[in-house]
Scaffold this active site. Structure first.
Site, PDB file in Angstrom:
ATOM      1  N   CYS A  75       0.884  -1.171   0.000  1.00 15.58           N
ATOM      2  CA  CYS A  75       0.000   0.000   0.000  1.00 15.58           C
ATOM      3  C   CYS A  75       0.920   1.218   0.000  1.00 15.58           C
ATOM      4  O   CYS A  75       1.709   1.389   0.939  1.00 15.58           O
ATOM      5  CB  CYS A  75      -0.879  -0.018   1.247  1.00 15.58           C
ATOM      6  SG  CYS A  75      -1.875   1.458   1.444  1.00 15.58           S
ATOM      7  N   CYS A 209      -4.813   6.665  -3.809  1.00 14.55           N
ATOM      8  CA  CYS A 209      -4.282   5.296  -3.802  1.00 14.55           C
ATOM      9  C   CYS A 209      -2.835   5.412  -4.256  1.00 14.55           C
ATOM     10  O   CYS A 209      -2.565   5.712  -5.425  1.00 14.55           O
ATOM     11  CB  CYS A 209      -5.095   4.410  -4.749  1.00 14.55           C
ATOM     12  SG  CYS A 209      -4.411   2.765  -4.906  1.00 14.55           S
TER      13      CYS A 209
HETATM   14  N1  LIG Z   1      -6.525  -1.881  -2.146  1.00 18.04           N
HETATM   15  C1  LIG Z   1      -5.207  -2.266  -2.661  1.00 18.04           C
HETATM   16  C2  LIG Z   1      -4.159  -2.188  -1.539  1.00 18.04           C
HETATM   17  C3  LIG Z   1      -4.007  -0.772  -1.004  1.00 18.04           C
HETATM   18  C4  LIG Z   1      -3.529   0.158  -2.073  1.00 18.04           C
HETATM   19  C5  LIG Z   1      -3.683   1.638  -1.789  1.00 18.04           C
HETATM   20  N2  LIG Z   1      -4.369   2.002  -0.568  1.00 18.04           N
HETATM   21  C6  LIG Z   1      -2.349   2.329  -1.893  1.00 18.04           C
HETATM   22  O1  LIG Z   1      -2.151   3.399  -1.276  1.00 18.04           O
HETATM   23  O2  LIG Z   1      -1.478   1.831  -2.666  1.00 18.04           O
HETATM   24  C7  LIG Z   1      -5.279  -3.706  -3.176  1.00 18.04           C
HETATM   25  O3  LIG Z   1      -5.914  -4.533  -2.559  1.00 18.04           O
HETATM   26  O4  LIG Z   1      -4.649  -3.974  -4.204  1.00 18.04           O
END
Ligand SMILES: N[C@H](CCC[C@H](N)C(=O)O)C(=O)O
Length: 270
Positions: A75, A209
């Site tokens: 993340c 994200c």
């Molecule tokens: N939900 C994403 C993981 C968190 C990614 C996001 N919160 C970031 O800041 O990269 C997944 O399951 O692929």
């Protein structure tokens, strides 16, 4: 049982963070704990749960779970958050190296509540995937920046129904069985891109994200729509930047820089 937690936000992507270096919580309970603590009505509420774990080889290890309890190997916003937290509690100095399930990350604290992450190389780049969904045609570039991302360019970032099309693309057989995150990108002036993300495991749009911002910046570079370092404005309005090197289609030296704030700390019954 009562445990201490911190609530952090990184460009509006928010997390519950627990220092689990003494293994007060068993890893087999991480999934149910993520669902419980990320619930915005019955508990603290967050997009994900981050566990700070001991590492035998680096400053610490990061484990990440989405709010639906699914595990993710990485993340980007969470990486900045755990770096800021580790620094604040003295678990690391302002320059640190930590382990994630996607690879090793070097992080640096920057004055003004910002963090720089120097990441592993992305993988599985797939260009120009053509999909038609409910009569709409999509031209997608896919890249795994620690977690999978399908990147789509739009003329107007306000136009796409991010939930409807994000969910349809996320679950498309092209990306089965694990699915993917879906990023909608609008290049603008001054080498700046606007990004919106339908996040896997949150099953909705988040205000930012980090791995999606990295994916969007890299694909913008490969398409000649921006160049490193790319300025990114997240859905929540925060400014981040992504730098990288491309040689043919090999991507290296990926750096994500952006905000990370400890909103509050507390005690929660689990
Ligand atoms: N939900 C994403 C993981 C968190 C990614 C996001 N919160 C970031 O800041 O990269 C997944 O399951 O692929």
């Amino acid at each position: 049982m009562q445990i201490n937690f911190s609530k952090l936000t990184a460009a509006g992507n928010d997390f519950v963070l627990i220092d689990n270096r003494e293994n007060i919580i068993s890893a087999k309970d991480y999934q149910s704990l993520a669902v419980k603590l990320c619930d915005r009505k019955y508990s603290i509420g967050a997009d994900g749960l981050i566990l700070l774990e001991k590492s035998s080889s680096h400053d610490f290890k990061m484990k990440y779970l989405n709010s639906d309890g699914s595990h993710a190997s990485m993340c980007g916003n969470g990486g900045r958050s755990i770096a800021m937290f580790a620094y604040e509690i003295g678990a690391a100095k302002e320059k640190m190296i930590f382990e994630t399930d996607a690879g090793i990350i070097a992080a640096g604290i920057i004055p003004g509540s910002r963090v720089k992450l120097d990441l592993y190389n992305p993988k599985d780049l797939r260009r120009n995937i053509k999909l038609e969904i409910e009569g709409e045609k999509f031209d997608i570039d896919f890249i795994d920046t620690g977690v999978p991302h399908a990147v789509i360019f739009v003329d107007d970032i306000e136009k796409p129904d991010v939930f409807k099309y994000g969910r349809a693309i996320r679950l498309h057989k092209e990306f089965a069985p694990a699915g993917t995150n879906v990023d909608f990108v609008q290049p603008t002036k001054d080498n700046t891109i606007l990004v919106r993300t339908y996040e896997r495991g949150v099953e909705g749009e988040t205000l930012a994200c980090g791995t999606g911002i990295i994916a969007s910046a890299i694909i913008s570079g490969l398409k000649g729509l921006a160049e490193s370092p790319v300025k990114v404005i997240a859905r929540g309005g925060d400014n981040l930047s992504v730098s990288f090197k491309t040689e043919a289609e090999k991507i290296t030296n990926v750096i994500l820089e952006g905000p990370a704030i400890i909103s509050f700390t507390g005690v929660v019954n689990i």
